[in-house]
Design an enzyme around this catalytic site. Structure first.
Site, mmCIF file in Angstrom:
data_model
loop_
_atom_site.group_PDB
_atom_site.id
_atom_site.type_symbol
_atom_site.label_atom_id
_atom_site.label_comp_id
_atom_site.label_asym_id
_atom_site.label_seq_id
_atom_site.Cartn_x
_atom_site.Cartn_y
_atom_site.Cartn_z
ATOM 1 N N HIS A 143 -4.576 -5.859 -6.144
ATOM 2 C CA HIS A 143 -6.020 -5.595 -6.158
ATOM 3 C C HIS A 143 -6.700 -6.184 -7.407
ATOM 4 O O HIS A 143 -7.855 -5.846 -7.694
ATOM 5 C CB HIS A 143 -6.303 -4.088 -6.094
ATOM 6 C CG HIS A 143 -6.295 -3.551 -4.692
ATOM 7 N ND1 HIS A 143 -7.179 -3.972 -3.730
ATOM 8 C CD2 HIS A 143 -5.484 -2.630 -4.090
ATOM 9 C CE1 HIS A 143 -6.932 -3.329 -2.590
ATOM 10 N NE2 HIS A 143 -5.905 -2.507 -2.779
ATOM 11 N N LYS B 62 -0.229 4.612 -1.504
ATOM 12 C CA LYS B 62 -1.237 5.501 -0.909
ATOM 13 C C LYS B 62 -0.629 6.802 -0.399
ATOM 14 O O LYS B 62 -1.366 7.735 -0.060
ATOM 15 C CB LYS B 62 -1.952 4.785 0.238
ATOM 16 C CG LYS B 62 -2.931 3.714 -0.239
ATOM 17 C CD LYS B 62 -3.681 3.085 0.927
ATOM 18 C CE LYS B 62 -4.699 2.054 0.431
ATOM 19 N NZ LYS B 62 -5.447 1.434 1.543
ATOM 20 N N ASP C 60 -4.658 -9.161 2.422
ATOM 21 C CA ASP C 60 -5.106 -7.768 2.509
ATOM 22 C C ASP C 60 -6.590 -7.711 2.866
ATOM 23 O O ASP C 60 -7.027 -6.903 3.698
ATOM 24 C CB ASP C 60 -4.834 -7.094 1.169
ATOM 25 C CG ASP C 60 -5.095 -5.595 1.215
ATOM 26 O OD1 ASP C 60 -4.952 -4.995 2.298
ATOM 27 O OD2 ASP C 60 -5.440 -5.028 0.158
ATOM 28 N N ASP D 261 0.815 -1.235 0.000
ATOM 29 C CA ASP D 261 0.000 0.000 0.000
ATOM 30 C C ASP D 261 0.838 1.271 0.000
ATOM 31 O O ASP D 261 0.292 2.356 0.254
ATOM 32 C CB ASP D 261 -0.931 0.004 1.216
ATOM 33 C CG ASP D 261 -2.254 -0.703 0.943
ATOM 34 O OD1 ASP D 261 -2.555 -0.925 -0.250
ATOM 35 O OD2 ASP D 261 -2.970 -1.024 1.911
ATOM 36 N N HIS E 201 -3.357 3.754 -6.536
ATOM 37 C CA HIS E 201 -2.258 3.557 -5.587
ATOM 38 C C HIS E 201 -1.378 2.332 -5.898
ATOM 39 O O HIS E 201 -0.178 2.356 -5.595
ATOM 40 C CB HIS E 201 -2.784 3.515 -4.144
ATOM 41 C CG HIS E 201 -3.355 2.201 -3.720
ATOM 42 N ND1 HIS E 201 -4.686 1.880 -3.867
ATOM 43 C CD2 HIS E 201 -2.775 1.111 -3.136
ATOM 44 C CE1 HIS E 201 -4.907 0.668 -3.383
ATOM 45 N NE2 HIS E 201 -3.756 0.170 -2.938
#
Length: 423
Positions: free
Chosen positions: A348, A298, A376, A295, A323
């Site tokens: 993702h 971000k 996640d 992450d 991100h």
């Protein structure tokens, strides 16, 4: 009942027979040299017997026949040595020909049969079968004969011996003794030859097993060395980049208080799942590091979007979905992170192709990225968010089960669920 014949693995048969042919050829040549020297002495003794009047050229006798047999032996040995010189083996890796096999087999058969002829002739001189005994045992111990060849040669020599002494031995008691002794001798010689051949097979199999084990150990050691080198390189790169990582991680947590500790927990879930799946140490290390930084992109997301208490609108979601690509760009400058950049970019993606940023589907998604996706999701469900309270791990497992085949890889989800149920 187990067979007395040892079975060679098919992959070793040709190599074993090549070794047998090579040994028989070399041993036969060396034995032929020794017998040639001894035969010269035998002929000298024959001439001495002639001078002492024990035999005459035109009078048939055992001594005259013995002289002819010694001359014949010398001729055959000379021809054999000449042929073995023309077909000599100059190196260990020289290709064997049919000549090498034929010469070794011929020499063994000739010596046994010739010994039988000598002992037949000895019935006219000393009533002994000593040469037959010596010749048979010498070949049985010197050369490696296949069982079918050895039983054929020994049986043929026995038949020849029995027929010969029957015609030449007039003393029935001596003849009876020679029958018994010859039979015992030939059975013993064949059994000795068979036993030595089987011992050679066992020794060859043992050598190959040891070589195979040594190779496996060597390969394993090389793998360990390679892994160790990679770990050292990775640790060195990690040491060089750790200040950058800590700075980025601290900056991210200062922007989003809800994600504090999230990356570490995801990394632990991902490592646990990698261990459950039995992945290599290298893959475990890779997935753990990638999860720690998954992450990091971000940091480029505006605070207003990152900390928004309500649901994001479509425009804000578009920014939030950028991100993974930002994280890939940030980490691309870190040398130790280059091998897991795809994991950061694709964590993702959905198994059915509805994820982002590239809409990859199924096996197109890197396997380790699919692990991070599940880890996640588990931490996101069990962590407190501004728009909802934290949920239990059982609830998270149910959500994973619902998302099998759509958002998540079914096989990895199943392994994760089973690991928790087992615990």
């Amino acid at each position: 009942m187990p067979s007395p014949f040892l079975k060679l693995p098919d992959k070793y048969e040709q190599e074993f027979f090549n070794e047998i042919v090579r040994l028989n050829f070399l041993r036969s040549r060396n034995l032929a040299l020794v017998l040639s020297l001894l035969n010269i002495l035998f002929i000298i003794f024959d001439i001495k017997n002639y001078q002492e009047g024990l035999w005459y050229w035109y009078t048939p006798s055992g001594y005259l026949t013995l002289f002819y047999l010694h001359v014949f032996l010398g001729l055959i040995l000379s021809i054999f040595l000449l042929l073995s010189w023309f077909n000599r083996l100059k190196s260990e890796d020289q290709v064997l020909t049919r000549w090498h096999s034929l010469l070794g087999t011929f020499f063994s058969a000739f010596i046994i049969l010739f010994s039988s002829c000598i002992s037949i002739n000895d019935q006219l001189l000393h009533n002994q079968i000593t040469v037959f005994i010596l010749g048979s045992i010498l070949i049985a111990t010197n050369n490696y004969l296949k069982p079918i060849i050895s039983i054929t040669v020994f049986a043929s020599s026995m038949i020849l011996f029995m027929i010969g002494i029957t015609f030449l031995q007039s003393d029935l008691d001596v003849l009876k003794g020679n029958y018994i002794n010859g039979t015992i001798l030939i059975i013993f010689a064949w059994f000795l030859s068979f036993t030595i051949y089987n011992m050679k097979i066992q020794d060859f199999i043992s050598q190959k097993t040891i070589q195979q084990k040594n190779k496996e150990v060597e390969d394993y050691n090389n793998d360990l060395i390679e892994i160790n080198n990679r770990l050292e390189e990775s640790l060195q790169a990690l040491d060089e980049s750790q200040n950058v990582i800590f700075t980025l991680a601290s900056a991210l947590e200062s922007k989003d208080t809800y994600t504090r500790g999230h990356s570490e927990r995801v990394a632990n879930y991902a490592l646990q799942l990698a261990q459950t799946l039995g992945l290599s140490l290298n893959d475990q290390q890779t997935v753990w590091r990638a999860a720690q930084l998954h992450d990091i992109g971000k940091i480029g997301i505006p605070d207003a979007i990152l900390n928004k208490s309500g649901k994001l609108n479509e425009e804000e979601w578009e920014i939030m979905r950028s991100h993974p690509e930002m994280g890939e760009n940030i980490c691309s400058t870190l040398s130790f992170a280059r091998n897991f950049l795809p994991l950061i970019r694709h964590h993702h993606e959905h198994f059915d192709g509805t994820g982002y940023p590239d809409g990859l589907k199924g096996e197109e998604i890197p396997f380790l990225a699919r692990i991070i996706t599940i880890a996640d999701a588990v931490d996101a469900i069990t962590s407190h968010r501004s728009y909802r309270p934290s949920r239990t791990i059982d609830y998270a497992l149910e959500e994973l089960a619902i998302g099998k085949g759509s958002q998540f890889d079914p096989s990895i989800v199943q392994a994760f669920i089973e690991s928790f149920n087992y615990a």
